[in-house]
Design an enzyme around this catalytic site. Structure first.
Site, PDB file in Angstrom:
ATOM      1  N   HIS A   1     -13.285   0.382 102.666  1.00 52.40           N
ATOM      2  CA  HIS A   1     -12.440   0.783 101.468  1.00 52.40           C
ATOM      3  C   HIS A   1     -13.083  -0.057 100.514  1.00 52.40           C
ATOM      4  O   HIS A   1     -12.600  -1.083 100.746  1.00 52.40           O
ATOM      5  CB  HIS A   1     -11.076   1.307 101.702  1.00 52.40           C
ATOM      6  CG  HIS A   1     -10.077   2.433 100.610  1.00 52.40           C
ATOM      7  ND1 HIS A   1     -10.344   1.384  99.521  1.00 52.40           N
ATOM      8  CD2 HIS A   1     -10.158   3.693 100.903  1.00 52.40           C
ATOM      9  CE1 HIS A   1     -10.044   2.982  98.680  1.00 52.40           C
ATOM     10  NE2 HIS A   1     -10.326   4.298  99.442  1.00 52.40           N
TER      11      HIS A   1
ATOM     12  N   ASP B   1      -8.293   8.640 106.716  1.00 40.80           N
ATOM     13  CA  ASP B   1      -8.877   9.216 107.193  1.00 40.80           C
ATOM     14  C   ASP B   1      -9.051   8.821 108.775  1.00 40.80           C
ATOM     15  O   ASP B   1      -9.209  10.352 109.658  1.00 40.80           O
ATOM     16  CB  ASP B   1     -10.631   9.172 106.730  1.00 40.80           C
ATOM     17  CG  ASP B   1     -10.545   9.702 105.455  1.00 40.80           C
ATOM     18  OD1 ASP B   1      -9.893  10.956 105.242  1.00 40.80           O
ATOM     19  OD2 ASP B   1     -11.243   9.234 105.047  1.00 40.80           O
TER      20      ASP B   1
HETATM   21  C1  LIG Z   1     -15.921   3.528 101.903  1.00 42.04           C
HETATM   22  C2  LIG Z   1     -16.700   2.788 102.009  1.00 42.04           C
HETATM   23  C3  LIG Z   1     -18.343   3.382 101.492  1.00 42.04           C
HETATM   24  C4  LIG Z   1     -16.739   1.277 100.995  1.00 42.04           C
HETATM   25  O1  LIG Z   1     -18.066   1.410 100.865  1.00 42.04           O
HETATM   26  P1  LIG Z   1     -18.147  -0.120  99.693  1.00 42.04           P
HETATM   27  O2  LIG Z   1     -17.372  -0.796  98.968  1.00 42.04           O
HETATM   28  O3  LIG Z   1     -19.594  -0.163  99.627  1.00 42.04           O
HETATM   29  O4  LIG Z   1     -18.276  -1.626 101.162  1.00 42.04           O
HETATM   30  P2  LIG Z   1     -20.140  -1.609 101.799  1.00 42.04           P
HETATM   31  O5  LIG Z   1     -20.473  -0.530 101.974  1.00 42.04           O
HETATM   32  O6  LIG Z   1     -21.038  -2.073 100.622  1.00 42.04           O
HETATM   33  O7  LIG Z   1     -19.420  -2.620 103.373  1.00 42.04           O
HETATM   34  C5  LIG Z   1     -19.484  -4.378 102.818  1.00 42.04           C
HETATM   35  C6  LIG Z   1     -19.282  -4.739 103.918  1.00 42.04           C
HETATM   36  O8  LIG Z   1     -18.880  -4.082 104.463  1.00 42.04           O
HETATM   37  C7  LIG Z   1     -19.007  -3.501 106.109  1.00 42.04           C
HETATM   38  N1  LIG Z   1     -18.406  -2.153 105.847  1.00 42.04           N
HETATM   39  C8  LIG Z   1     -18.183  -1.294 105.248  1.00 42.04           C
HETATM   40  N2  LIG Z   1     -17.574  -0.294 105.769  1.00 42.04           N
HETATM   41  C9  LIG Z   1     -17.963  -0.173 107.241  1.00 42.04           C
HETATM   42  C10 LIG Z   1     -17.910   0.503 108.158  1.00 42.04           C
HETATM   43  N3  LIG Z   1     -16.492   1.339 108.356  1.00 42.04           N
HETATM   44  N4  LIG Z   1     -18.049   0.551 109.339  1.00 42.04           N
HETATM   45  C11 LIG Z   1     -18.522  -0.966 109.700  1.00 42.04           C
HETATM   46  N5  LIG Z   1     -19.268  -1.086 108.521  1.00 42.04           N
HETATM   47  C12 LIG Z   1     -18.018  -1.264 107.343  1.00 42.04           C
HETATM   48  C13 LIG Z   1     -20.772  -2.808 105.805  1.00 42.04           C
HETATM   49  O9  LIG Z   1     -21.791  -2.808 105.964  1.00 42.04           O
HETATM   50  C14 LIG Z   1     -20.804  -4.171 104.734  1.00 42.04           C
HETATM   51  O10 LIG Z   1     -21.138  -5.200 105.333  1.00 42.04           O
HETATM   52  P3  LIG Z   1     -22.562  -6.204 105.080  1.00 42.04           P
HETATM   53  O11 LIG Z   1     -22.119  -6.641 104.140  1.00 42.04           O
HETATM   54  O12 LIG Z   1     -22.776  -7.048 106.355  1.00 42.04           O
HETATM   55  O13 LIG Z   1     -23.672  -5.349 104.588  1.00 42.04           O
HETATM   56  C15 LIG Z   1     -17.428   1.574 103.636  1.00 42.04           C
HETATM   57  O14 LIG Z   1     -16.381   1.264 103.760  1.00 42.04           O
HETATM   58  C16 LIG Z   1     -18.345   2.425 104.043  1.00 42.04           C
HETATM   59  O15 LIG Z   1     -19.099   3.657 104.201  1.00 42.04           O
HETATM   60  N6  LIG Z   1     -16.934   3.333 105.277  1.00 42.04           N
HETATM   61  C17 LIG Z   1     -17.188   3.965 106.251  1.00 42.04           C
HETATM   62  C18 LIG Z   1     -16.650   5.462 105.668  1.00 42.04           C
HETATM   63  C19 LIG Z   1     -15.447   6.131 105.440  1.00 42.04           C
HETATM   64  O16 LIG Z   1     -14.810   5.995 105.769  1.00 42.04           O
HETATM   65  N7  LIG Z   1     -15.196   6.462 104.351  1.00 42.04           N
HETATM   66  C20 LIG Z   1     -13.612   7.191 103.744  1.00 42.04           C
HETATM   67  C21 LIG Z   1     -13.456   6.192 102.738  1.00 42.04           C
HETATM   68  S1  LIG Z   1     -11.801   6.777 102.097  1.00 42.04           S
END
Ligand SMILES: CC(C)(COP(=O)(O)OP(=O)(O)OC[C@H]1O[C@@H](n2cnc3c(N)ncnc32)[C@H](O)[C@@H]1OP(=O)(O)O)[C@@H](O)C(=O)NCCC(=O)NCCS
Length: 380
Positions: free
Chosen positions: A266, A317
């Site tokens: 998140h 979710d």
């Molecule tokens: C929600 C989300 C978009 C937040 O993203 P964000 O704040 O932009 O964080 P990032 O995507 O930059 O992630 C930071 C790090 O955690 C990792 N990470 C974050 N969520 C992850 C996940 N669900 N699975 C695996 N790795 C994850 C990223 O790969 C990244 O790792 P790195 O620094 O080694 O590259 C992200 O956690 C995600 O894509 N989750 C899956 C989709 C989801 O469940 N969405 C609903 C949100 S309520």
């Protein structure tokens, strides 16, 4: 590009304060979510989605009399004009349910009795918001049945939002426990500060466009798997994992392949999503009652590995996915259910935005070529 050159630049607007709100608050350190000062756990446990919607829209918890009036208004507003159902029928076969919802709300807009009212008319916006919330289960279930070649089922008098949704979906009234779970999940999904879809809704109405346009922007933004679409993807993932025995290998392989695990992580919460904590208990209780603990068992293993390997917690979710699955809700409806709840949050934000409006228009860093001479078309 350096932070010194562009000190205000934050990709994805991470950490940027983009506005002031009185609607909800996330306390990251304690994973606490409050709607207008009330812990969302209390609202989900002790209240109802109708109370939550009233609280979000009106700013205070309703008295019994206010709640009765609000419920009666919702009930009177549940049906949609036949033209909305007809518009859903015109969608191409295979249209994504979220795109059908955009069609539903875009069509509904012109039939709203207050459609012509000024965007800044608070009273008209409250009336529109109530209609938007009231009609959501009808639009969601009608879109689903039409997409599957069936006739939609009309709302039934005397049922709550959650009960009516389940009735219009399954064609029968569900038991009190099932209705309570659905109702609680709607409360948990109703509102969440400046998330992407709410922000999109605020950007839209800040141009003094109308509240329905804000809702359509919100639906389009929620559709993606990084936002609302994650609950559906999480269930597809659980089905692929299949058994608790396969869970550990599956997730370790996925992480080794750098896959994003849907339903985890998140932008705001770093030590757990309070809604997920609550809904995990509920989802496991459904599993126990149904004699099917398989999904909860798989979830436990995946959560353990995610914590060990990435220090990442599940978001709302993840438990929502298997809670809905255990309640026999078709997977393609999980994100539309999110819409059914979140229309209350979007509408509240639209109204708040318009009360102190300023056009939302950020700036950007240009990195393309500059000062080019215009070449005649034959010389390109
Ligand atoms: C929600 C989300 C978009 C937040 O993203 P964000 O704040 O932009 O964080 P990032 O995507 O930059 O992630 C930071 C790090 O955690 C990792 N990470 C974050 N969520 C992850 C996940 N669900 N699975 C695996 N790795 C994850 C990223 O790969 C990244 O790792 P790195 O620094 O080694 O590259 C992200 O956690 C995600 O894509 N989750 C899956 C989709 C989801 O469940 N969405 C609903 C949100 S309520």
């Amino acid at each position: 590009m350096s932070a010194t050159t562009y000190p205000n630049y934050s990709p994805g607007l991470e950490g940027i304060v983009a506005g002031i709100t009185k609607i909800s608050k996330i306390t990251v350190e304690t994973s606490r979510l409050e709607y207008r000062g009330y812990n969302v756990h209390d609202l989900a446990e002790k209240g109802s989605f109708e109370e939550t919607a009233f609280l979000l829209l009106r700013g205070h918890l309703p008295s019994q009399e206010e709640l009765d009036t609000f419920k009666a208004t919702l009930e009177a507003e549940r049906e949609v004009p036949p033209q909305v159902i007809e518009a859903l029928r015109q969608c191409a076969p295979g249209t994504h349910p979220m795109d059908m919802l955009k069609v539903g709300y875009a069509t509904l807009a012109g039939y709203d009795a207050d459609y012509a009212e000024d965007a800044l008319d608070h009273g008209a916006n409250i009336r529109k918001a109530i209609r938007i919330v009231a009609k959501a289960p009808r639009i969601v279930t009608a879109a689903y049945h039409i997409a599957n070649g069936r006739e939609p089922i009309a709302p039934k008098a005397g049922l709550s939002t959650a009960a009516n949704f389940l009735y219009m979906l399954h064609g029968k009234e569900e038991d009190a426990f099932t209705v309570k779970v659905m109702d609680a999940s709607l409360t948990l999904y109703a509102e969440h500060t400046f998330n992407a879809s709410t922000f999109a809704c605020r950007v839209t109405v800040a141009t003094l466009s109308d509240i329905y346009s804000g809702i359509v922007s919100g639906i389009g933004t929620l559709k993606g798997p990084l936002h609302g679409g994650a609950n559906e993807e999480a269930m597809r993932m659980l089905l692929e994992v299949d058994t608790p025995e396969k869970a550990e290998d599956w997730i370790r392989t996925a992480l080794a392949n750098k896959s994003k695990i849907m339903g985890f992580g998140h932008r705001e919460y770093k030590v757990g999503d309070s809604r997920a904590i609550y809904l995990t208990q509920v989802a496991k209780e459904i599993g126990r009652r149904k004699g099917n603990t398989r999904w909860g068992d798989i979830a436990d293993i995946m959560e353990k590995v995610m914590l060990e390997e990435k220090s990442i917690y599940p978001n709302v979710d993840f438990p929502a996915a298997y809670a809905y699955y255990l309640l026999d809700i078709p997977i393609e409806l999980y994100t539309p259910i999110f819409v059914m709840a979140r229309v209350s949050g979007w509408s509240s934000h639209a109204i708040e935005q318009l009360a102190h409006n300023r056009l939302i228009r950020p700036t950007c860093i240009y990195e393309g070529p500059e000062g080019l001479d215009y070449p005649e078309i034959g010389s390109r």
